[in-house]
Scaffold this motif. Sequence first.
Motif, PDB file in Angstrom:
ATOM      1  N   ILE A  24       3.222  14.538   4.478  1.00 32.56           N
ATOM      2  CA  ILE A  24       2.792  13.628   5.734  1.00 32.56           C
ATOM      3  C   ILE A  24       1.385  13.206   5.958  1.00 32.56           C
ATOM      4  O   ILE A  24       0.349  12.793   4.866  1.00 32.56           O
ATOM      5  N   VAL A  25       1.390  11.566   6.496  1.00 37.62           N
ATOM      6  CA  VAL A  25       0.139  10.749   6.584  1.00 37.62           C
ATOM      7  C   VAL A  25      -0.610  10.819   7.953  1.00 37.62           C
ATOM      8  O   VAL A  25       0.079  11.155   8.706  1.00 37.62           O
ATOM      9  N   VAL A  26      -2.010  10.549   8.389  1.00 34.67           N
ATOM     10  CA  VAL A  26      -3.068  10.569   8.865  1.00 34.67           C
ATOM     11  C   VAL A  26      -2.695   8.533   9.875  1.00 34.67           C
ATOM     12  O   VAL A  26      -3.049   8.532   8.535  1.00 34.67           O
ATOM     13  N   PHE A  68       0.179  20.117   7.838  1.00 31.52           N
ATOM     14  CA  PHE A  68      -0.860  19.510   8.182  1.00 31.52           C
ATOM     15  C   PHE A  68      -2.570  20.345   8.088  1.00 31.52           C
ATOM     16  O   PHE A  68      -3.323  19.792   7.596  1.00 31.52           O
ATOM     17  N   TYR A  69      -2.120  21.012   8.963  1.00 31.09           N
ATOM     18  CA  TYR A  69      -3.094  22.385   8.806  1.00 31.09           C
ATOM     19  C   TYR A  69      -4.228  22.345   7.792  1.00 31.09           C
ATOM     20  O   TYR A  69      -4.863  22.619   7.084  1.00 31.09           O
ATOM     21  N   LYS A  70      -3.133  23.635   7.089  1.00 30.00           N
ATOM     22  CA  LYS A  70      -2.951  23.707   5.796  1.00 30.00           C
ATOM     23  C   LYS A  70      -3.913  22.894   4.710  1.00 30.00           C
ATOM     24  O   LYS A  70      -4.621  23.817   4.594  1.00 30.00           O
ATOM     25  N   LYS A  71      -3.294  21.913   4.699  1.00 24.08           N
ATOM     26  CA  LYS A  71      -3.737  20.720   3.442  1.00 24.08           C
ATOM     27  C   LYS A  71      -5.067  19.997   4.213  1.00 24.08           C
ATOM     28  O   LYS A  71      -5.935  19.785   3.339  1.00 24.08           O
ATOM     29  N   VAL A  72      -5.070  19.659   4.982  1.00 25.54           N
ATOM     30  CA  VAL A  72      -6.189  18.830   5.955  1.00 25.54           C
ATOM     31  C   VAL A  72      -6.863  19.992   5.305  1.00 25.54           C
ATOM     32  O   VAL A  72      -9.156  19.970   5.691  1.00 25.54           O
ATOM     33  N   THR A  73      -6.589  20.935   6.795  1.00 21.16           N
ATOM     34  CA  THR A  73      -8.975  21.945   7.546  1.00 21.16           C
ATOM     35  C   THR A  73      -8.832  23.701   6.362  1.00 21.16           C
ATOM     36  O   THR A  73      -9.129  23.943   6.806  1.00 21.16           O
ATOM     37  N   VAL A 130      -2.190   3.984   7.833  1.00 24.90           N
ATOM     38  CA  VAL A 130      -2.201   5.270   8.029  1.00 24.90           C
ATOM     39  C   VAL A 130      -3.396   4.645   6.982  1.00 24.90           C
ATOM     40  O   VAL A 130      -4.336   4.401   6.355  1.00 24.90           O
ATOM     41  N   VAL A 131      -4.519   5.678   7.053  1.00 27.21           N
ATOM     42  CA  VAL A 131      -5.969   6.603   6.629  1.00 27.21           C
ATOM     43  C   VAL A 131      -5.794   7.650   5.398  1.00 27.21           C
ATOM     44  O   VAL A 131      -7.133   7.560   5.479  1.00 27.21           O
ATOM     45  N   TYR A 132      -5.123   7.900   5.635  1.00 27.67           N
ATOM     46  CA  TYR A 132      -4.756   9.456   5.322  1.00 27.67           C
ATOM     47  C   TYR A 132      -3.278   9.800   4.647  1.00 27.67           C
ATOM     48  O   TYR A 132      -3.427  10.012   4.944  1.00 27.67           O
TER      49      TYR A 132
END
Length: 135
Positions: A24-26, A68-73, A130-132
């Motif tokens: 997953i990328v932001v 996404f939420y698990k890895k980022v938040t 892509v920024v993250y």
Amino acid sequence: MKQLIKASIGAAVLALSLPAMAEIVVVVNPKAAESSLTKDQVAQFFLGKSTAMTPVDQPDGTPARAEFYKKVTDKDASQVKAVWSKLVFTGKATMPKEVGDSAAVKKAVAADPKGIGYIEKSAVDASVKVVYSAS
């Protein structure tokens, strides 16, 4: 020989039962000033702590959203819902726009100079930047 066949079948069943997680990328609008963001910065947008960018979410229950939420938040879906429910109830924030899939996230982010979203890395094209990387 029978033992080898059983072991091979067992390994194949195990491999098929493991979820295949896409990277997953932001992403942001290509014209956005940001060229990279930290995990904490991304989390702030998707947890309502910053309004500098407009978050675009994937549907609840999708693997991309959960990952996404698990890895980022470091939160699961129910924890994220609780955060947003409190913010919306107190009038401090508006829920992120929810769209159908990675293609819809790309389209929404490409159309909004302040848009930020997350998609599978394989879906990235020139319409977003892509920024993250949440790998």
